[in-house]
Design a protein around this motif. Structure first.
Motif, PDB file in Angstrom:
ATOM      1  N   GLU A 178       0.860  -1.188   0.000  1.00 46.20           N
ATOM      2  CA  GLU A 178       0.000   0.000   0.000  1.00 46.20           C
ATOM      3  C   GLU A 178       0.890   1.230   0.000  1.00 46.20           C
ATOM      4  OE1 GLU A 178      -3.524   0.016   0.158  1.00 46.20           O
ATOM      5  OE2 GLU A 178      -3.199  -2.124  -0.231  1.00 46.20           O
ATOM      6  N   PHE A 179       0.575   2.177  -0.850  1.00 43.00           N
ATOM      7  CA  PHE A 179       1.319   3.427  -0.867  1.00 43.00           C
ATOM      8  C   PHE A 179       0.351   4.564  -1.163  1.00 43.00           C
ATOM      9  CE2 PHE A 179       3.791   6.789  -2.942  1.00 43.00           C
ATOM     10  CZ  PHE A 179       4.803   6.975  -2.026  1.00 43.00           C
ATOM     11  N   TYR A 180       0.282   5.506  -0.278  1.00 42.45           N
ATOM     12  CA  TYR A 180      -0.594   6.668  -0.438  1.00 42.45           C
ATOM     13  C   TYR A 180      -2.017   6.225  -0.830  1.00 42.45           C
ATOM     14  CZ  TYR A 180      -0.682  11.737  -0.409  1.00 42.45           C
ATOM     15  OH  TYR A 180      -0.902  13.041  -0.065  1.00 42.45           O
ATOM     16  N   SER A 181      -2.515   5.233  -0.097  1.00 42.77           N
ATOM     17  CA  SER A 181      -3.857   4.668  -0.311  1.00 42.77           C
ATOM     18  C   SER A 181      -4.047   3.988  -1.671  1.00 42.77           C
ATOM     19  CB  SER A 181      -4.956   5.720  -0.152  1.00 42.77           C
ATOM     20  OG  SER A 181      -4.893   6.269   1.127  1.00 42.77           O
ATOM     21  N   LEU A 182      -2.953   3.654  -2.328  1.00 44.54           N
ATOM     22  CA  LEU A 182      -3.055   2.883  -3.568  1.00 44.54           C
ATOM     23  C   LEU A 182      -2.437   1.508  -3.334  1.00 44.54           C
ATOM     24  CD1 LEU A 182      -1.678   5.460  -6.190  1.00 44.54           C
ATOM     25  CD2 LEU A 182      -4.079   4.863  -5.806  1.00 44.54           C
ATOM     26  N   THR A 183      -3.052   0.473  -3.873  1.00 39.19           N
ATOM     27  CA  THR A 183      -2.421  -0.841  -3.819  1.00 39.19           C
ATOM     28  C   THR A 183      -1.525  -0.966  -5.051  1.00 39.19           C
ATOM     29  OG1 THR A 183      -4.294  -1.767  -2.659  1.00 39.19           O
ATOM     30  CG2 THR A 183      -2.841  -3.324  -3.741  1.00 39.19           C
ATOM     31  N   LEU A 184      -0.249  -1.216  -4.819  1.00 41.17           N
ATOM     32  CA  LEU A 184       0.699  -1.285  -5.936  1.00 41.17           C
ATOM     33  C   LEU A 184       1.302  -2.669  -6.050  1.00 41.17           C
ATOM     34  CD1 LEU A 184       2.681   2.049  -5.386  1.00 41.17           C
ATOM     35  CD2 LEU A 184       0.745   1.657  -6.927  1.00 41.17           C
ATOM     36  N   LYS A 185       1.564  -3.071  -7.292  1.00 44.43           N
ATOM     37  CA  LYS A 185       2.302  -4.309  -7.500  1.00 44.43           C
ATOM     38  C   LYS A 185       3.775  -4.050  -7.189  1.00 44.43           C
ATOM     39  CE  LYS A 185       4.089  -7.321 -11.001  1.00 44.43           C
ATOM     40  NZ  LYS A 185       3.699  -8.446 -11.802  1.00 44.43           N
ATOM     41  N   ILE A 186       4.411  -5.002  -6.550  1.00 39.48           N
ATOM     42  CA  ILE A 186       5.822  -4.845  -6.193  1.00 39.48           C
ATOM     43  C   ILE A 186       6.543  -6.158  -6.482  1.00 39.48           C
ATOM     44  CG2 ILE A 186       7.397  -4.588  -4.201  1.00 39.48           C
ATOM     45  CD1 ILE A 186       6.042  -1.998  -5.007  1.00 39.48           C
ATOM     46  N   THR A 187       7.711  -6.056  -7.118  1.00 47.85           N
ATOM     47  CA  THR A 187       8.560  -7.253  -7.262  1.00 47.85           C
ATOM     48  C   THR A 187       9.962  -6.882  -6.786  1.00 47.85           C
ATOM     49  OG1 THR A 187       9.522  -6.801  -9.420  1.00 47.85           O
ATOM     50  CG2 THR A 187       7.326  -7.819  -9.425  1.00 47.85           C
ATOM     51  N   SER A 188      10.831  -7.877  -6.723  1.00 52.02           N
ATOM     52  CA  SER A 188      12.192  -7.603  -6.241  1.00 52.02           C
ATOM     53  C   SER A 188      13.002  -6.809  -7.262  1.00 52.02           C
ATOM     54  CB  SER A 188      12.894  -8.905  -5.869  1.00 52.02           C
ATOM     55  OG  SER A 188      12.875  -9.753  -6.976  1.00 52.02           O
ATOM     56  N   ASP A 189      12.394  -6.433  -8.382  1.00 52.00           N
ATOM     57  CA  ASP A 189      13.067  -5.535  -9.335  1.00 52.00           C
ATOM     58  C   ASP A 189      12.997  -4.084  -8.892  1.00 52.00           C
ATOM     59  OD1 ASP A 189      13.887  -7.408 -11.290  1.00 52.00           O
ATOM     60  OD2 ASP A 189      11.800  -7.576 -11.959  1.00 52.00           O
ATOM     61  N   CYS A 190      12.172  -3.803  -7.900  1.00 52.92           N
ATOM     62  CA  CYS A 190      12.072  -2.394  -7.479  1.00 52.92           C
ATOM     63  C   CYS A 190      12.093  -2.288  -5.958  1.00 52.92           C
ATOM     64  CB  CYS A 190      10.826  -1.731  -8.066  1.00 52.92           C
ATOM     65  SG  CYS A 190       9.335  -2.665  -7.834  1.00 52.92           S
ATOM     66  N   LEU A 191      12.488  -1.081  -5.514  1.00 53.60           N
ATOM     67  CA  LEU A 191      12.491  -0.772  -4.080  1.00 53.60           C
ATOM     68  C   LEU A 191      11.052  -0.848  -3.558  1.00 53.60           C
ATOM     69  CD1 LEU A 191      14.789   0.551  -2.179  1.00 53.60           C
ATOM     70  CD2 LEU A 191      13.489   2.642  -2.477  1.00 53.60           C
ATOM     71  N   ILE A 192      10.905  -1.286  -2.329  1.00 50.02           N
ATOM     72  CA  ILE A 192       9.572  -1.294  -1.716  1.00 50.02           C
ATOM     73  C   ILE A 192       9.268   0.135  -1.249  1.00 50.02           C
ATOM     74  CG2 ILE A 192       8.170  -2.202   0.181  1.00 50.02           C
ATOM     75  CD1 ILE A 192      10.169  -4.658   0.120  1.00 50.02           C
ATOM     76  N   PRO A 193       8.160   0.724  -1.703  1.00 50.45           N
ATOM     77  CA  PRO A 193       7.848   2.104  -1.279  1.00 50.45           C
ATOM     78  C   PRO A 193       7.746   2.195   0.241  1.00 50.45           C
ATOM     79  CG  PRO A 193       6.403   1.413  -3.069  1.00 50.45           C
ATOM     80  CD  PRO A 193       7.160   0.192  -2.642  1.00 50.45           C
ATOM     81  N   ARG A 194       8.343   3.278   0.799  1.00 53.50           N
ATOM     82  CA  ARG A 194       8.364   3.477   2.250  1.00 53.50           C
ATOM     83  C   ARG A 194       7.361   4.564   2.660  1.00 53.50           C
ATOM     84  NH1 ARG A 194      12.210   0.021   1.035  1.00 53.50           N
ATOM     85  NH2 ARG A 194      14.218   0.084   2.102  1.00 53.50           N
TER      86      ARG A 194
END
Ligand code: GLN
Length: 300
Positions: free
Chosen positions: A81-97
């Motif tokens: 979850e980032f800024y009330s959005l559900t985002l797809k995340i893979t190990s290719d990108c930093l996890i939003p903080r």
């Protein structure tokens, strides 16, 4: 044979995570269960007595094992979850903080105080979290978002599509400003924003295993003193920023003074503000070209 209800599993996994010193043990247990069972968090509590069987028990066991080896929950479940959005995340990108949400908030404040169409450049976009959150909250904004990693950009593309933001966000592959061609379309921006890699060599060695062993080094490491990207962003900032534009970057917890000096040395800005995060660490450097648009006038 032992019967595992959702309630019992939640309790067991949360305890196991606590014993293994994992942060946010209960929340992590909930997220793994939701992922395997295809439920929302609230549903776990309405279905407390539901019995969980194979093959889901086996899937859970495998994920719990990876989690105690410090693999981040966001990678295990493939989203965050980032800024009330559900985002797809893979190990290719930093996890939003959560700290980056504060950067987004400042950017939205700044953009909302301007009128007409606004142009933003998001450098090192990674998962596209900053671009997506700004686009969603500032409908009159067009965003160009660049990243050197095409694997990260593929994740960003999914996030932009998932939230229907293709009309507002253009993803471009290349190093910092390289994909922005002068004289071809939009090349002057109201805001240049970035959460670049900023971890120094010594800090990189000391990162917690859940970060160092799993998140891409290219998204974290900012050169020997961690400041390489700020130097390079500032070098060309003047070519791409409108005369009354702003620069907002996320910075490391002790980089406020150094980044302030680099921004001052560029001679491009009338006012510079270093903002702290909720833990009172330096976290954002914001600089404006027009002295009447000082960032510290905005709500914190
Ligand atoms: N905030 C990240 C960390 O926890 C670093 C992010 C970055 O380098 N942009 O280390």
């Amino acid at each position: 044979m032992e019967v595992w209800t959702i309630q019992k599993l939640l309790g067991w996994i949360a305890d196991y995570f606590t014993k293994n010193q994992l942060d946010a043990a209960r929340l992590s247990a909930e997220l793994l269960l939701c992922h395997v069972l295809g439920l929302e968090r609230i549903e776990l509590y309405t279905l407390y007595d539901r019995v969980v069987q194979q093959p889901q028990l086996g899937q859970l066991r495998a994920l719990v094992k990876r989690a105690v080896e410090h693999e981040p929950i966001a990678y295990l479940v493939g989203r965050c979850e980032f800024y009330s959005l559900t985002l797809k995340i893979t190990s290719d990108c930093l996890i939003p903080r959560p700290e980056t949400e504060e950067l987004v908030e400042k950017a939205i404040d700044f953009l909302r105080r301007r009128s007409g169409p606004r142009q933003v450049l998001d450098l090192c976009t990674g998962s596209g979290c900053i671009a997506a959150a700004i686009a969603k909250n500032c409908p009159q904004t067009q965003i160009a978002a660049t990243d050197i990693s095409d694997a990260a950009l593929a994740v960003a593309a999914e996030n932009i599509k998932k939230h229907n933001l293709q009309q507002q966000v253009t993803l471009l592959c290349g190093d910092l400003y390289d994909p922005i061609i002068k004289g071809l379309g939009q090349d002057r921006f109201d805001l240049i924003i970035s959460n670049p890699p900023y971890v120094s060599s010594s800090a990189y060695e000391k990162l917690a295993p859940n970060i160092k062993d799993y998140e891409p080094k290219a998204a974290l490491y900012g050169g020997p003193d961690g400041l390489d990207y700020y130097r390079r962003i500032l070098e060309k900032c003047g070519d791409f920023l409108k005369p009354d534009g702003a620069l907002m970057v996320e910075i490391g917890y002790a980089q406020g003074m150094a980044v302030r000096e680099l921004i001052e040395k560029s001679g491009l800005f009338a006012d510079i503000t270093i903002l702290k995060d909720l833990s009172k660490n330096d976290r954002i450097a914001a600089a404006v070209r027009n002295p009447h648009q000082k960032i510290d006038n905005l709500s914190c």
